[in-house]
Structures are given as structure tokens and as C-alpha cells.
Design a protein around this motif. Structure first.
Motif, PDB file in Angstrom:
ATOM      1  N   VAL A  75       0.863  -1.181   0.000  1.00  0.00           N
ATOM      2  CA  VAL A  75       0.000   0.000   0.000  1.00  0.00           C
ATOM      3  C   VAL A  75       0.898   1.229   0.000  1.00  0.00           C
ATOM      4  O   VAL A  75       1.717   1.412   0.896  1.00  0.00           O
ATOM      5  N   ARG A  76       0.729   2.052  -1.012  1.00  0.00           N
ATOM      6  CA  ARG A  76       1.566   3.231  -1.203  1.00  0.00           C
ATOM      7  C   ARG A  76       0.743   4.507  -1.040  1.00  0.00           C
ATOM      8  O   ARG A  76      -0.417   4.557  -1.426  1.00  0.00           O
ATOM      9  N   THR A  77       1.387   5.531  -0.504  1.00  0.00           N
ATOM     10  CA  THR A  77       0.754   6.835  -0.353  1.00  0.00           C
ATOM     11  C   THR A  77       1.129   7.708  -1.540  1.00  0.00           C
ATOM     12  O   THR A  77       2.307   7.841  -1.870  1.00  0.00           O
ATOM     13  N   VAL A  78       0.125   8.283  -2.180  1.00  0.00           N
ATOM     14  CA  VAL A  78       0.314   9.172  -3.323  1.00  0.00           C
ATOM     15  C   VAL A  78      -0.165  10.559  -2.900  1.00  0.00           C
ATOM     16  O   VAL A  78      -1.311  10.711  -2.484  1.00  0.00           O
ATOM     17  N   LEU A  79       0.698  11.554  -3.007  1.00  0.00           N
ATOM     18  CA  LEU A  79       0.363  12.899  -2.539  1.00  0.00           C
ATOM     19  C   LEU A  79      -0.030  13.870  -3.639  1.00  0.00           C
ATOM     20  O   LEU A  79      -0.553  14.948  -3.359  1.00  0.00           O
ATOM     21  N   SER A  80       0.237  13.510  -4.887  1.00  0.00           N
ATOM     22  CA  SER A  80      -0.047  14.426  -5.982  1.00  0.00           C
ATOM     23  C   SER A  80      -0.874  13.735  -7.048  1.00  0.00           C
ATOM     24  O   SER A  80      -0.525  12.634  -7.474  1.00  0.00           O
ATOM     25  N   PRO A  81      -1.972  14.345  -7.459  1.00  0.00           N
ATOM     26  CA  PRO A  81      -2.504  15.605  -6.953  1.00  0.00           C
ATOM     27  C   PRO A  81      -3.095  15.406  -5.557  1.00  0.00           C
ATOM     28  O   PRO A  81      -3.499  14.300  -5.197  1.00  0.00           O
TER      29      PRO A  81
END
Length: 165
Positions: A75-81
Motif C-alpha cells: 500500500v503506497r501513499t500518493v500525494l499528488s494531486p
């Protein structure tokens, strides 16, 4: 890896720990679910920087996918957008209102830097109990940082409102 379950369908059943009437898909934080070889990769975006629920969301996704037979889950965190309340689905908005929480209106639009405002924030929300637009904010913060506490002037019921961001 299991061939009996679709990993996206499994991930879409995981609920938000702070708004349990919503799935992560309803809330719009579930960005992508895909397989890379034998690994399931899930991408999620926090509702705001420092959201304390991210660890629970991550763990709940891993547990649900493991129970469905997927051994290798990332599980990865994506900040953009960045996440916006505009990403909450229509079904999610309906579930919020049915749960007594006023869904957010349209998020403010900015082109360029966001202006600093030191005055009080002017938000409006319709009462999820009686439907009146005559409501007042009691506190800018409620049970979570992403919600405000409001009261309806018509039926006098207090309610939470998901703030627009």
C-alpha cells in the motif's frame, strides 16, 4: 495469488476508520489497485497532510487483501494531486447525509498560491436532518480535523459537516 477475487473489488469494500459509513472508494482516497506480478499494489491519498487515519487505512487494506488470498500487498501513499472533497462520490455524499453528516459543497478553486485568510471561514451546510439551509457553525473542528460542528437553526439539531478542501 488468488484467482477467486478481484483485488480492486476487495479494496473497494474497506471502510474509512473515521467515517465508517463510507468506503475508501466512496471517500475518493483509493486511487489505484493493480497487480504487478504476484504483488497487489494499492495507492491511497490522505484527505490532508498528517491524517492520523492513514495507518489504519493501510492496515485495513492489507488485512482485507490477505483475507481474500493475496499474500503480497504493498500500500503506497500518493500525494499528488492532493485529495479534494470533490473526489467524494455521489454515493458517498448520500451516505454521509444518511449518517447525519452534511456532505461538503464544491471545493474552492484556486489558480496559483492559496491566499492567506486570517478572518473566520465562511462555510455553509444544509442540515442533514430537516434540509434547512439556516445553519450555524459552532466549532471549526469536530470529531476529526476534516469536520466542523454545526447546528440547524430550524430544528435545533447539532450535526457535523465535512469541510470543503
Amino acid at each position: 495469488m488468488s484467482t477467486l477475487a478481484d483485488p480492486r473489488a476487495v479494496a473497494e469494500t474497506v471502510t474509512d476508520p473515521e467515517l465508517p459509513m463510507l468506503t475508501l472508494a466512496d471517500l475518493g482516497v483509493l486511487r489505484d489497485v493493480r497487480t504487478e506480478g504476484d504483488q497487489v499494489v494499492v495507492e491511497i491519498t490522505p484527505t490532508y497532510s498528517g491524517c492520523p487515519a492513514m495507518g489504519v487505512m493501510r492496515a485495513d487494506l492489507v488485512h482485507a487483501l490477505h483475507r481474500a488470498g493475496f499474500a503480497d500487498v504493498d500500500v503506497r501513499t500518493v500525494l499528488s494531486p492532493p485529495w479534494s472533497t470533490d473526489w467524494i462520490s455521489e454515493e458517498g455524499r448520500r451516505k454521509l447525509a444518511a449518517g447525519g453528516i452534511a456532505p461538503p459543497g464544491a471545493a474552492p478553486r484556486h489558480t496559483g498560491p492559496i491566499p492567506l485568510s486570517l478572518g473566520p471561514t465562511r462555510r455553509t451546510a444544509t442540515c442533514p436532518e430537516c434540509g434547512s439551509a439556516d445553519t450555524e457553525e459552532l466549532s471549526e473542528f469536530s470529531g476529526t480535523a476534516c469536520k466542523a460542528l454545526r447546528r440547524c437553526r430550524s430544528c435545533r439539531e447539532p450535526f457535523e459537516h465535512v469541510k470543503e478542501i
